[in-house]
Design a protein around this motif. Sequence first.
Motif, PDB file in Angstrom:
ATOM      1  N   ASN A 181      44.730 103.695 102.354  1.00 20.93           N
ATOM      2  CA  ASN A 181      43.841 102.700 102.776  1.00 20.93           C
ATOM      3  C   ASN A 181      42.485 102.509 102.025  1.00 20.93           C
ATOM      4  O   ASN A 181      41.822 103.731 101.810  1.00 20.93           O
ATOM      5  N   VAL A 182      42.204 101.533 101.469  1.00 28.17           N
ATOM      6  CA  VAL A 182      41.092 101.301 100.412  1.00 28.17           C
ATOM      7  C   VAL A 182      40.161 100.230 101.204  1.00 28.17           C
ATOM      8  O   VAL A 182      40.370  99.115 101.266  1.00 28.17           O
ATOM      9  N   ALA A 183      38.863 100.704 101.671  1.00 26.17           N
ATOM     10  CA  ALA A 183      37.954  99.588 102.130  1.00 26.17           C
ATOM     11  C   ALA A 183      36.764  99.225 101.169  1.00 26.17           C
ATOM     12  O   ALA A 183      36.452 100.103 100.390  1.00 26.17           O
ATOM     13  N   ILE A 184      36.859  97.893 100.836  1.00 29.64           N
ATOM     14  CA  ILE A 184      35.874  97.364  99.904  1.00 29.64           C
ATOM     15  C   ILE A 184      34.507  97.214 100.702  1.00 29.64           C
ATOM     16  O   ILE A 184      34.635  96.257 101.407  1.00 29.64           O
ATOM     17  N   ILE A 185      33.599  97.866 100.473  1.00 33.55           N
ATOM     18  CA  ILE A 185      32.418  97.803 101.034  1.00 33.55           C
ATOM     19  C   ILE A 185      31.313  97.477 100.127  1.00 33.55           C
ATOM     20  O   ILE A 185      31.158  97.675  98.987  1.00 33.55           O
ATOM     21  N   GLY A 186      29.979  96.937 100.738  1.00 33.19           N
ATOM     22  CA  GLY A 186      28.959  96.788 100.032  1.00 33.19           C
ATOM     23  C   GLY A 186      27.877  95.765 100.476  1.00 33.19           C
ATOM     24  O   GLY A 186      28.390  95.219 101.523  1.00 33.19           O
ATOM     25  N   ARG A 187      26.884  95.327  99.843  1.00 37.00           N
ATOM     26  CA  ARG A 187      25.910  94.405 100.477  1.00 37.00           C
ATOM     27  C   ARG A 187      26.567  93.088 100.342  1.00 37.00           C
ATOM     28  O   ARG A 187      27.697  92.846  99.546  1.00 37.00           O
ATOM     29  N   PRO A 188      26.173  92.159 101.051  1.00 38.22           N
ATOM     30  CA  PRO A 188      26.717  90.846 100.869  1.00 38.22           C
ATOM     31  C   PRO A 188      26.487  90.248  99.527  1.00 38.22           C
ATOM     32  O   PRO A 188      25.550  90.441  98.713  1.00 38.22           O
ATOM     33  N   ASN A 189      27.427  89.183  99.185  1.00 33.92           N
ATOM     34  CA  ASN A 189      27.338  88.370  97.726  1.00 33.92           C
ATOM     35  C   ASN A 189      27.304  89.366  96.314  1.00 33.92           C
ATOM     36  O   ASN A 189      26.754  89.231  95.493  1.00 33.92           O
ATOM     37  N   VAL A 190      27.871  90.624  96.591  1.00 32.69           N
ATOM     38  CA  VAL A 190      28.063  91.204  95.466  1.00 32.69           C
ATOM     39  C   VAL A 190      29.561  91.232  94.759  1.00 32.69           C
ATOM     40  O   VAL A 190      29.775  91.695  93.773  1.00 32.69           O
ATOM     41  N   GLY A 191      30.292  90.377  95.368  1.00 35.92           N
ATOM     42  CA  GLY A 191      31.637  90.172  94.749  1.00 35.92           C
ATOM     43  C   GLY A 191      32.718  90.999  95.343  1.00 35.92           C
ATOM     44  O   GLY A 191      33.693  90.997  94.719  1.00 35.92           O
ATOM     45  N   LYS A 192      32.566  91.292  96.623  1.00 40.87           N
ATOM     46  CA  LYS A 192      33.865  92.151  97.319  1.00 40.87           C
ATOM     47  C   LYS A 192      34.906  91.110  97.505  1.00 40.87           C
ATOM     48  O   LYS A 192      36.172  91.676  97.104  1.00 40.87           O
ATOM     49  N   SER A 193      34.832  90.147  98.002  1.00 47.40           N
ATOM     50  CA  SER A 193      36.060  89.329  98.140  1.00 47.40           C
ATOM     51  C   SER A 193      36.774  88.731  96.811  1.00 47.40           C
ATOM     52  O   SER A 193      38.044  88.750  96.507  1.00 47.40           O
ATOM     53  N   SER A 194      36.125  88.277  95.670  1.00 45.74           N
ATOM     54  CA  SER A 194      36.495  88.202  94.421  1.00 45.74           C
ATOM     55  C   SER A 194      37.182  89.522  93.790  1.00 45.74           C
ATOM     56  O   SER A 194      38.479  89.502  92.976  1.00 45.74           O
TER      57      SER A 194
END
Length: 440
Positions: A181-194
């Motif tokens: 399980n790998v969670a991709i975390i961070g502030r908005p608009n840093v490119g997580k979905s990309s």
Amino acid sequence: MSKPIVAVVGRPNVGKSTLVNRLAVKRDAIVHESRGVTRDRSYHDCDWNGREFVLIDTGGIESAKSKDVFAPRIREQALAAADEADVIIFVVDGTVGVTDEDEEVARVIRRTKKPVFLVVNKIDDPSAELESWAYYSLGVGEPRPLSAGHGHGTGDLLDDVVAAFPDEEDEVVEVDDGSLNVAIIGRPNVGKSSLTNRLAKRERSIVSDVSGTTRDAVDTLIEWKGNRIRLVDTAGMRKKTQVHEDVEYYSLVRGLGAMDRADVCLLVVDASVGVTEQDQKIAGMAIDRGCAIVIVLNKWDLIDSAEERDRVEASLAQRMTFATWAPSVNVSALTGRAVDKVLAAAVEASRTHASHIKTSQLNNLITQIREGGHTVTDKGRRLKIHYVTQTGERPPAFTFWCNAPDLVDDNYERFLENRLRETFDLVGTPIRLKFRRKDD
């Protein structure tokens, strides 16, 4: 298993937070507070008679005539809480009777089809007669007298709330299929979905240059070099003072939940901005939850000079002093630069996160430390570590048996952690150190 959600709503100063504190079972890994401009909102994991659920305390709902500029947003939050919840607890103040604001809240609640429990709070004398007819006028069911301050009536309330939950067999069960399980975390608009889409090699998440596009946690299963990996793309996590939108508040709840079930967190940082204070805080949340961490410096294609690289590296060194063990990878989700290195680092961090070190190897290290003479003394007392063993995994936990645990200070604990990391492969994972008296 997906836990039922209970929303506690009402106007300000009716005792919602007192009731939440009375009902909630507080645990360090799962309590989080998100502050509005003048209001606190929090969620808590609770357990009653073996049934677990999430209790959400919402901000006080102001009158539509209120001059508070945030009143409309708080009203939206109450609607979101009602939509999100399986059960609603509507709290009114029994010492003042029904107010216009209570009636406004009731109008919001009546729009839902969820079970509602009307709590008339601050009835400190259980034998006092309640003028129920006034509260029936709210049109949300039978009023029940209760004292959040003294606890009168809370057990009966919880019995009925739990009975109103969906049947457990109807709830979603999360099956452990052996995936990483790998969670991709961070502030908005840093490119997580990309980054998620690039790693998954398909458009799985909505990508936009508008911050806050992702509102929910999205799971994507992939295979990489024989490893089955579940990627969880979470909504951007804002500073607490910026979490005004109702949907963003619940996105924060889900983002923290994704950390709770993650083995590894990929902390995505905008390299063109550098590591910020908020990146630092998000990393701290993941470490508190025991997750392994890989720092992903995204948008590296925008770094076009040695000065810019030095600036990013300086921000990383300055902001992440508490996690120097976390590896960093320079990537571009837009171009695909070095994204394979992200998965390689995640798999490696997962390995160390689950690693077990032999007791004999640990005690060889303790012997070296003892022979080197590095210890702690205070007023004639001297710390003596007798032996150490690993007592936990994911993350690795080590228990040191010694003569005086109270002598261990932060500096000596950091010294021991540094020596463990120098001697053993613990890259990417936090570790826990415990100290106990030998005769315990």
